[in-house]
Design an enzyme around this catalytic site. Structure first.
Site, PDB file in Angstrom:
ATOM      1  N   ILE A 157       0.734  -0.847  -0.058  1.00 44.51           N
ATOM      2  CA  ILE A 157      -0.318  -0.196   0.146  1.00 44.51           C
ATOM      3  C   ILE A 157       0.758   1.208  -0.073  1.00 44.51           C
ATOM      4  CG2 ILE A 157      -1.370   1.555   1.492  1.00 44.51           C
ATOM      5  CD1 ILE A 157      -2.763  -1.418   2.238  1.00 44.51           C
ATOM      6  N   ARG A 237      -4.186   0.572  10.998  1.00 45.17           N
ATOM      7  CA  ARG A 237      -4.625   0.164  11.957  1.00 45.17           C
ATOM      8  C   ARG A 237      -5.261   0.931  13.447  1.00 45.17           C
ATOM      9  NH1 ARG A 237      -6.447  -2.515   9.216  1.00 45.17           N
ATOM     10  NH2 ARG A 237      -6.332  -5.051   9.124  1.00 45.17           N
ATOM     11  N   ASP A 261      -9.273   6.689   9.168  1.00 39.10           N
ATOM     12  CA  ASP A 261     -10.242   5.390   8.593  1.00 39.10           C
ATOM     13  C   ASP A 261     -10.065   4.278   9.339  1.00 39.10           C
ATOM     14  OD1 ASP A 261     -12.147   3.858   6.155  1.00 39.10           O
ATOM     15  OD2 ASP A 261     -10.093   2.546   6.241  1.00 39.10           O
ATOM     16  N   HIS A 298     -14.082   2.445   8.777  1.00 36.69           N
ATOM     17  CA  HIS A 298     -13.104   0.653   7.895  1.00 36.69           C
ATOM     18  C   HIS A 298     -13.324   1.159   6.532  1.00 36.69           C
ATOM     19  CE1 HIS A 298      -9.562  -1.966   9.691  1.00 36.69           C
ATOM     20  NE2 HIS A 298      -9.404  -1.951   8.570  1.00 36.69           N
TER      21      HIS A 298
HETATM   22  N1  LIG Z   1      -7.729   0.430   6.013  1.00 34.40           N
HETATM   23  C1  LIG Z   1      -7.648  -0.511   5.348  1.00 34.40           C
HETATM   24  O1  LIG Z   1      -9.294  -0.973   4.904  1.00 34.40           O
HETATM   25  C2  LIG Z   1      -6.828  -1.185   5.060  1.00 34.40           C
HETATM   26  C3  LIG Z   1      -6.790  -1.970   3.654  1.00 34.40           C
HETATM   27  C4  LIG Z   1      -5.582  -2.816   4.183  1.00 34.40           C
HETATM   28  C5  LIG Z   1      -4.247  -2.934   4.646  1.00 34.40           C
HETATM   29  N2  LIG Z   1      -5.118  -1.709   5.690  1.00 34.40           N
HETATM   30  C6  LIG Z   1      -3.845  -2.396   6.527  1.00 34.40           C
HETATM   31  O2  LIG Z   1      -3.043  -1.580   6.457  1.00 34.40           O
HETATM   32  C7  LIG Z   1      -1.634  -2.616   6.729  1.00 34.40           C
HETATM   33  C8  LIG Z   1      -0.094  -2.935   5.294  1.00 34.40           C
HETATM   34  O3  LIG Z   1      -0.583  -3.589   4.427  1.00 34.40           O
HETATM   35  P1  LIG Z   1       0.241  -3.949   3.349  1.00 34.40           P
HETATM   36  O4  LIG Z   1      -0.556  -4.767   2.482  1.00 34.40           O
HETATM   37  O5  LIG Z   1       0.687  -2.387   2.104  1.00 34.40           O
HETATM   38  O6  LIG Z   1       1.130  -4.534   3.964  1.00 34.40           O
HETATM   39  P2  LIG Z   1       2.682  -5.096   3.566  1.00 34.40           P
HETATM   40  O7  LIG Z   1       3.242  -5.741   4.298  1.00 34.40           O
HETATM   41  O8  LIG Z   1       2.416  -4.858   1.778  1.00 34.40           O
HETATM   42  O9  LIG Z   1       3.467  -3.868   4.048  1.00 34.40           O
HETATM   43  C9  LIG Z   1       3.392  -3.699   5.780  1.00 34.40           C
HETATM   44  C10 LIG Z   1       5.612  -2.328   5.417  1.00 34.40           C
HETATM   45  O10 LIG Z   1       4.867  -2.102   6.953  1.00 34.40           O
HETATM   46  C11 LIG Z   1       6.927  -2.390   7.371  1.00 34.40           C
HETATM   47  N3  LIG Z   1       7.136  -2.136   8.252  1.00 34.40           N
HETATM   48  C12 LIG Z   1       6.961  -3.518   9.787  1.00 34.40           C
HETATM   49  N4  LIG Z   1       6.907  -3.227  10.907  1.00 34.40           N
HETATM   50  C13 LIG Z   1       7.675  -2.206  10.764  1.00 34.40           C
HETATM   51  C14 LIG Z   1       6.941  -1.280  12.283  1.00 34.40           C
HETATM   52  N5  LIG Z   1       7.597  -1.495  13.301  1.00 34.40           N
HETATM   53  N6  LIG Z   1       8.156  -0.091  11.453  1.00 34.40           N
HETATM   54  C15 LIG Z   1       7.678   0.997  10.248  1.00 34.40           C
HETATM   55  N7  LIG Z   1       7.552  -0.130   9.260  1.00 34.40           N
HETATM   56  C16 LIG Z   1       7.136  -1.605   9.088  1.00 34.40           C
HETATM   57  C17 LIG Z   1       6.647  -3.316   5.958  1.00 34.40           C
HETATM   58  O11 LIG Z   1       8.266  -4.304   6.487  1.00 34.40           O
HETATM   59  C18 LIG Z   1       6.285  -3.914   5.048  1.00 34.40           C
HETATM   60  O12 LIG Z   1       7.469  -2.635   4.140  1.00 34.40           O
HETATM   61  C19 LIG Z   1      -1.863  -3.368   7.351  1.00 34.40           C
HETATM   62  O13 LIG Z   1      -0.999  -4.212   8.264  1.00 34.40           O
HETATM   63  C20 LIG Z   1      -3.360  -3.595   7.914  1.00 34.40           C
HETATM   64  O14 LIG Z   1      -2.738  -3.164   9.263  1.00 34.40           O
HETATM   65  C21 LIG Z   1      -5.520  -1.531   5.915  1.00 34.40           C
END
Ligand SMILES: NC(=O)c1ccc[n+]([C@@H]2O[C@H](COP(=O)([O-])OP(=O)(O)OC[C@H]3O[C@@H](n4cnc5c(N)ncnc54)[C@H](O)[C@@H]3O)[C@@H](O)[C@H]2O)c1
Length: 336
Positions: A157, A237, A261, A298
């Site tokens: 994302i 989150r 969100d 959300h």
């Molecule tokens: N609002 C919504 O509808 C919605 C929908 C999907 C996902 N999300 C949230 O978005 C988040 C990200 O999704 P994604 O698909 O990009 O996940 P992803 O796993 O592709 O990317 C997450 C990134 O965060 C990094 N990360 C891990 N721990 C970290 C830390 N302590 N500090 C900084 N970076 C860190 C990881 O290295 C990774 O690059 C999900 O975990 C989820 O909680 C929200």
């Protein structure tokens, strides 16, 4: 005989998409409105798997109950899995699968929508012009072009969001626990330390998962390091932000805008109509009282494409499990 799946948190729009996609799979889908928790886990008895969403509370008590009912699979129809006790599931040999990637575009685009709406006060202009008020007082925004956005988490994302910000001519400061330096080089993105990101960003947006390390990442100490008037966007989150500290920042003016969100106590409110009852969550009520805060329920994931992908991947995950195939979207417990 069809495998029985208890689908929790089922809204009419979930049922429409799941029923359509299920025509290809033939599962027996048993829908429940509630999100799965210790009070309603009995609804899962007699089923082969549970399908859950973001606000389920699958702790050890729930896992033990699922195990006693013979449920062997928890299929999350979302990416985040902070709401499932993975260690407890592993102990009972219950597999946990998720949908890691259904549309990073949906979430990234909602992130941008929140930023633009807050900056240009679209939410307020909508109400004002409906009331015959065409005044611009209080509506001055800023050019996004040339401003700096700090992106925490450069996974699927975060990367798509950065592409959108670059399209607007914004500067990007990125932070990730595991920086993708190859991508950063080709995308022309600079990784920074968290402190550099806080100090240098006009807008900060959160795209990292909720973990022990990221819980309350945005709190009094981190807010103190940010620019005055910073915009904070959270489509990650709720617990990434200490909401009371954010409110203090909004009251003092240190935080100029917040687009949320997700909210740390969203489970009690989000996805349901509470308009007929008095709001008992004082923190949420205070958040909703700011004219420079937008709360969405959300919904960043909620596009046609994302919903269809979620249903397909969830059913593929379940089919693979029942066919004894390798689970490519399994969340494997790693002991600390
Ligand atoms: N609002 C919504 O509808 C919605 C929908 C999907 C996902 N999300 C949230 O978005 C988040 C990200 O999704 P994604 O698909 O990009 O996940 P992803 O796993 O592709 O990317 C997450 C990134 O965060 C990094 N990360 C891990 N721990 C970290 C830390 N302590 N500090 C900084 N970076 C860190 C990881 O290295 C990774 O690059 C999900 O975990 C989820 O909680 C929200």
């Amino acid at each position: 005989m069809a495998y029985k799946i208890a689908v929790f948190d089922a809204k009419p729009y979930d049922m429409v998409t799941f029923n359509k996609v299920n025509e290809e799979y033939g599962f027996e889908l048993i829908y429940h409105k509630e999100h799965l928790d210790k009070n309603n886990v009995l609804l899962a008895s007699g089923t082969d798997a549970v399908c859950i969403f973001v606000n389920a509370k699958v702790d050890k008590i729930v896992i033990d109950k699922l195990h006693s009912y013979g449920v062997k699979l928890i299929a999350l129809r979302c990416a985040g899995f902070n709401n499932v006790d993975i260690a407890a599931a592993a102990e009972k040999d219950i597999k946990v699968v998720r949908v890691p990637d259904y549309s990073p575009h949906a979430i990234a685009e909602h992130t941008l929508a929140l930023m633009l709406c807050l900056n240009r006060k679209v939410h307020r202009a909508f109400l004002r012009t409906r009331d015959g008020n065409f005044s611009l007082i209080g509506f001055q925004g800023f050019d996004m072009y040339g401003k700096t956005v700090g992106v925490i988490g450069t996974g699927k994302i975060g990367k798509v969001a950065i592409g959108l910000f670059k399209g607007l001519g914004m500067n990007v400061l990125a932070y990730d626990l595991y920086p993708d330096t190859k991508w950063a080089e080709s995308a022309g993105v600079k990784y920074a330390s968290l402190d550099e990101l806080y100090a240098g960003s006009d807008i900060i947006t959160l795209h990292c998962p909720l973990t022990k390390e990221t819980e309350y990442l945005i709190r009094d100490e981190s807010i103190a390091k940010m620019k005055k008037g910073v915009m904070i966007i959270n489509t990650g989150r709720g617990k990434l932000i200490h909401t009371r500290h954010l409110i203090e920042g909004l009251v003092s003016g240190k935080v100029g805008y917040a687009g949320l969100d997700v909210y740390e106590e969203e489970g009690a409110y989000f996805y349901e109509d509470h308009s007929d009852t008095v709001m008992t969550d004082d923190v949420l009520a205070r958040l909703l009282s700011f004219n420079n805060v937008i709360v969405t329920s959300h919904q960043a994931f909620f596009t046609q494409e994302a919903m269809s992908n979620i249903a397909h991947t969830t059913m593929e995950n379940m089919l693979d499990f029942f066919n004894g195939k390798e689970l490519k979207n399994e969340i494997v417990y790693k002991a600390e």
